[in-house]
Scaffold this active site. Structure first.
Site, mmCIF file in Angstrom:
data_model
loop_
_atom_site.group_PDB
_atom_site.id
_atom_site.type_symbol
_atom_site.label_atom_id
_atom_site.label_comp_id
_atom_site.label_asym_id
_atom_site.label_seq_id
_atom_site.Cartn_x
_atom_site.Cartn_y
_atom_site.Cartn_z
ATOM 1 N N HIS A 117 0.837 -1.203 0.000
ATOM 2 C CA HIS A 117 0.000 0.000 0.000
ATOM 3 C C HIS A 117 0.870 1.249 0.000
ATOM 4 C CE1 HIS A 117 0.920 -0.667 4.315
ATOM 5 N NE2 HIS A 117 0.991 0.652 4.335
ATOM 6 N N ALA A 203 6.296 15.365 1.642
ATOM 7 C CA ALA A 203 5.755 14.015 1.497
ATOM 8 C C ALA A 203 6.528 13.259 0.416
ATOM 9 C CB ALA A 203 4.275 14.091 1.121
ATOM 10 N N HIS A 206 5.165 6.478 -1.626
ATOM 11 C CA HIS A 206 5.798 5.255 -2.106
ATOM 12 C C HIS A 206 5.074 4.024 -1.558
ATOM 13 C CE1 HIS A 206 7.662 6.081 1.838
ATOM 14 N NE2 HIS A 206 7.681 4.755 1.958
ATOM 15 N N VAL A 207 5.326 2.897 -2.183
ATOM 16 C CA VAL A 207 4.821 1.601 -1.713
ATOM 17 C C VAL A 207 6.019 0.794 -1.227
ATOM 18 C CG1 VAL A 207 3.679 -0.558 -2.364
ATOM 19 C CG2 VAL A 207 2.876 1.617 -3.327
#
Length: 258
Positions: A117, A203, A206-207
């Site tokens: 996620h 920010a 990323h996964v």
């Protein structure tokens, strides 16, 4: 007031006679009779609601690959985070995970992230009584957010703030940073309203794909070119941003985007 009254003007002669036969030791024994047991003794202490402390566990790093909690575990604390699931490219990412683990096995023991996620919050702490209201606040905040399809591109190495774990991650394509930021902003506002720590600034979407214990940033950066070659065998990695999810303890909430 007397504790025991053995007679009075209305008592019969036989009662008076009987009461006079009670010796002093017997009277003391009567007065010293043990009290009746309390409800707590009979039924046991009151138990908390099972669901309130459903995720109460004793932290043992050996049970989860040596990972160490980022915050102290306390009764009633529910670890909470907000994210976008990476289901559209999960099969491709899982294939890369297996190849990368095998490739780096001689140098480093990597673990695959089971939940693929893109995080939209840090892991924060909620109390049980806050969960439903927090979820409603997120739902209201995301009501005007729009869905879109993005892509992941390349690989990057991260460490957690305590530098107790190192991650291999697939970053969001920079072309979609602004759109993702539009979804992040209302989430950050809800966190601020609850006096919780907001997302990282700037920010870095990323996964996370793989992780290992300790600070292995230098070693993994040296292997990054080889890892990228493994990922290049995969097709474009799509990320369908159609919903946002909240996980808190063992509870899950989903908010569909427009």
């Amino acid at each position: 007031m007397a504790l025991v009254d053995y007679g009075g003007s209305s008592s019969s002669a036989s009662e008076d006679e009987e009461s006079s036969k009670i010796t002093q030791p017997t009277l003391i024994n009567i007065l010293k009779r043990p009290a009746l047991p309390t409800a707590a003794a009979l039924l046991g202490p009151k138990k908390p609601k099972a669901e309130e402390f459903a995720d109460d566990v004793v932290d043992d790093p050996a049970l989860h690959g040596g990972r160490i909690r980022s915050f102290k575990h306390e009764r009633g604390n529910w670890a909470t985070y907000v994210y976008v699931p990476a289901t559209a490219c999960a099969e491709q990412l899982e294939e890369f995970q297996a190849e990368a683990i095998a490739h780096l096995a001689p140098h480093l023991e990597l673990q695959a992230n089971e939940s693929l996620h893109l995080s939209l919050s840090r892991t924060v702490v909620l109390q049980y009584h806050q969960i439903d209201e927090f979820s409603r606040s997120l739902q209201a905040a995301l009501n005007s957010s729009t869905s879109f399809t993005a892509t992941l591109q390349g690989l990057r190495i991260y460490t957690n703030e305590e530098r107790t774990r190192t991650f291999i991650a697939a970053p969001l394509d920079g072309a979609f940073t602004e759109k993702m930021s539009c979804i992040l902003q209302p989430i950050d506002q809800v966190l601020l309203d609850y006096r919780l720590q907001q997302f990282y600034v700037p920010a870095s979407f990323h996964v996370s794909l793989l992780w290992c214990v300790g600070d292995q940033e230098k070693l993994l950066n040296n292997k990054l070119k080889e890892l990228k070659e493994l990922l290049e065998d995969q097709d474009t990695l799509p990320l369908a941003v159609t919903e946002v999810r909240l996980k808190t303890g063992n509870k899950d909430f989903t908010y569909m985007l427009k």
